[in-house]
Design an enzyme around this catalytic site. Structure first.
Site, short mmCIF file in Angstrom:
data_model
loop_
_atom_site.label_atom_id
_atom_site.label_comp_id
_atom_site.label_asym_id
_atom_site.label_seq_id
_atom_site.Cartn_x
_atom_site.Cartn_y
_atom_site.Cartn_z
N GLU A 70 -18.13 -20.17 48.01
CA GLU A 70 -18.15 -21.40 48.16
C GLU A 70 -17.15 -22.06 48.94
O GLU A 70 -15.74 -21.76 48.55
CB GLU A 70 -18.03 -21.99 46.53
CG GLU A 70 -17.80 -23.27 46.46
CD GLU A 70 -17.41 -24.01 45.11
OE1 GLU A 70 -17.69 -25.06 44.60
OE2 GLU A 70 -16.82 -23.05 44.26
N GLU A 89 -19.71 -30.12 37.62
CA GLU A 89 -18.44 -29.41 37.56
C GLU A 89 -17.64 -30.67 38.01
O GLU A 89 -16.86 -30.82 38.95
CB GLU A 89 -18.24 -28.38 38.59
CG GLU A 89 -17.00 -27.78 38.64
CD GLU A 89 -16.77 -26.76 39.67
OE1 GLU A 89 -16.08 -25.66 39.29
OE2 GLU A 89 -17.20 -26.89 40.67
#
Length: 250
Positions: free
Chosen positions: A135, A232
């Site tokens: 990521e 998130e």
């Protein structure tokens, strides 16, 4: 549209098993977490079985205080591999679907070589049913992080050319650093393993900020994406008070 509660940010005032149960009661379709290692895996597995929610993923540990991952740090291979082994063991024990392999603060060809080597190690040792995710993190929140852009991550994946290693596409991080989120999603669709979201630029709930998630979610649906999207975001108070979006945007 299905949604996953990231319990690294949501319901942090509760134990991980209780947070899983609360996410189910709130209407989420799945859960994910950051670093669950202080909770015995059998307790997490029991909560998942009780609720029927899948655990989409977890992270490798950050390392020492002030660090943000180990796997792109030259000279830290033993620690990086121990972190990978720990994540594999925990993910296997609870039935998690993916592991985010955290790169850490590093730069240059030696860092890239270390990251590639550790990702190959992870893939060789990880069961086939568990994906590995990488990521990019934005330069505002994580200055100096090794993975900075989706182009860089895509190049890493191309070099590896290994099944089961994919991109974690966080709309928040991409929005902060690159912009043009929907175009990037479409361009990278074939290598994406998981999608996360939060408002831009505050990282709050998705019904605020400059990114129109009603539009973004519609475009993701048009792509044929059917997996839960990871919430998130930082609720800025009680998580329950931040969930209006879950009804309005679903």
């Amino acid at each position: 549209m299905k949604f996953s509660a990231n319990l690294g940010f949501l319901w942090t005032d509760r134990s991980l098993p209780d947070a899983i149960r609360t996410a189910k009661a709130a209407g989420f379709d799945a859960v994910e977490c950051h670093w669950p290692y202080e909770t015995p895996p059998e307790q997490v597995k029991a909560a998942l079985e009780e609720t029927g929610l899948p655990m989409l993923g977890l992270n490798t540990v950050r390392g020492n205080p002030g660090e943000n991952g180990l796997c792109a740090l030259p000279g830290r291979q033993p620690e990086a591999r121990a972190a990978i082994d720990q994540a594999i063991d925990y993910a296997t024990a609870i039935g998690a679907g993916a592991i985010h392999v955290m790169a850490g603060f590093a730069d240059g060809p030696e860092a890239e070589a270390a990251f590639l080597e550790n990702l190959r190690y992870a893939r060789r040792n990880c069961p086939a049913g568990i994906d590995l995710l990488i990521e990019p993190l934005n330069r505002h929140d994580a200055p100096g992080y090794f993975l900075r852009t989706t182009d860089q991550a895509a190049a890493i994946l191309k070099q590896l050319d290994m099944p089961g290693i994919k991109l974690m596409f966080d709309c928040y991080h991409v929005g902060r650093t690159e912009g043009d989120v929907v175009t990037r999603l479409k361009a990278l669709a074939q290598v994406i393993g998981h999608i996360q979201f939060a408002s831009v630029p505050s990282r709050g709930a998705p019904d605020q900020g400059e990114l129109d998630y009603r539009f973004v979610f519609a475009k993701i649906a048009e792509m044929g994406w059917s997996q839960p999207l990871g919430a998130e975001y930082k609720p800025g108070g009680a998580t329950d008070d931040s969930l209006g979006w879950l009804r309005s945007l679903r």
